[in-house]
Design a protein around this motif. Structure first.
Motif, PDB file in Angstrom:
ATOM      1  N   LEU A  50       0.830  -1.206   0.000  1.00  0.00           N
ATOM      2  CA  LEU A  50       0.000   0.000   0.000  1.00  0.00           C
ATOM      3  C   LEU A  50       0.865   1.257   0.000  1.00  0.00           C
ATOM      4  CD1 LEU A  50      -2.730  -1.152   2.529  1.00  0.00           C
ATOM      5  CD2 LEU A  50      -3.102  -0.601   0.116  1.00  0.00           C
ATOM      6  N   ALA A  51       1.980   1.220   0.718  1.00  0.00           N
ATOM      7  CA  ALA A  51       2.892   2.365   0.747  1.00  0.00           C
ATOM      8  C   ALA A  51       3.467   2.627  -0.650  1.00  0.00           C
ATOM      9  CB  ALA A  51       4.010   2.139   1.750  1.00  0.00           C
ATOM     10  N   GLU A  52       3.749   1.558  -1.390  1.00  0.00           N
ATOM     11  CA  GLU A  52       4.251   1.724  -2.755  1.00  0.00           C
ATOM     12  C   GLU A  52       3.186   2.349  -3.656  1.00  0.00           C
ATOM     13  OE1 GLU A  52       5.625  -2.125  -4.007  1.00  0.00           O
ATOM     14  OE2 GLU A  52       7.240  -2.147  -2.519  1.00  0.00           O
ATOM     15  N   VAL A  53       1.942   1.897  -3.492  1.00  0.00           N
ATOM     16  CA  VAL A  53       0.842   2.472  -4.275  1.00  0.00           C
ATOM     17  C   VAL A  53       0.656   3.942  -3.898  1.00  0.00           C
ATOM     18  CG1 VAL A  53      -1.646   2.366  -4.706  1.00  0.00           C
ATOM     19  CG2 VAL A  53      -0.317   0.254  -4.578  1.00  0.00           C
ATOM     20  N   LEU A  54       0.751   4.249  -2.604  1.00  0.00           N
ATOM     21  CA  LEU A  54       0.620   5.632  -2.148  1.00  0.00           C
ATOM     22  C   LEU A  54       1.726   6.501  -2.727  1.00  0.00           C
ATOM     23  CD1 LEU A  54      -0.728   7.783  -0.393  1.00  0.00           C
ATOM     24  CD2 LEU A  54       0.652   6.968   1.531  1.00  0.00           C
ATOM     25  N   ALA A  56       3.370   6.022  -5.513  1.00  0.00           N
ATOM     26  CA  ALA A  56       3.092   6.210  -6.941  1.00  0.00           C
ATOM     27  C   ALA A  56       1.960   7.219  -7.151  1.00  0.00           C
ATOM     28  CB  ALA A  56       2.733   4.875  -7.588  1.00  0.00           C
ATOM     29  N   LEU A  57       0.935   7.145  -6.311  1.00  0.00           N
ATOM     30  CA  LEU A  57      -0.176   8.093  -6.409  1.00  0.00           C
ATOM     31  C   LEU A  57       0.302   9.512  -6.152  1.00  0.00           C
ATOM     32  CD1 LEU A  57      -3.280   8.602  -6.648  1.00  0.00           C
ATOM     33  CD2 LEU A  57      -3.332   8.423  -4.154  1.00  0.00           C
ATOM     34  N   ARG A  58       1.126   9.675  -5.115  1.00  0.00           N
ATOM     35  CA  ARG A  58       1.642  11.016  -4.807  1.00  0.00           C
ATOM     36  C   ARG A  58       2.485  11.557  -5.951  1.00  0.00           C
ATOM     37  NH1 ARG A  58       3.143   9.969   1.537  1.00  0.00           N
ATOM     38  NH2 ARG A  58       1.094  10.508   2.354  1.00  0.00           N
TER      39      ARG A  58
END
Length: 103
Positions: A50-54, A56-58
């Protein structure tokens, strides 16, 4: 049990032109809640994903945001460092507890 990533997948499925700043904030808040939930349940792999997805989103949303002042950029980096230190402290505490439990 891994925290579902359904909310985040919808945001990444849209072209960049169709995602707005408010969408970014909503997705970011949802991811942060899911990260906290995964952390509280001891789901380190799920939290890491989830931190990786976050992240990438940022990065994606940052391209939408207006350029920051130098001071705002410094403050943002300082906040990220504080957040990472807090996360590291939590991980170290969890490690200490696991080691204390023994084999």
């Amino acid at each position: 049990m891994i925290v579902p990533l359904g909310l985040t997948v919808a945001a990444f499925a849209r072209p960049i032109g169709q995602i707005g700043e408010s969408d970014c904030k909503v997705e970011e808040a949802a991811l942060e809640r899911n990260i906290d939930l995964a952390r509280s349940k001891g789901q380190l792999l799920g939290r890491r994903q989830l931190a990786e997805v976050l992240s990438a989103l940022r990065a994606r949303c940052q391209t939408l945001a207006p350029p920051q002042t130098r001071a705002a950029g410094v403050e943002k980096l300082e906040q990220e460092i504080r957040d990472l230190r807090l996360e590291l402290d939590r991980a170290e505490e969890l490690l200490r507890k696991l080691k204390a439990q023994g084999p």
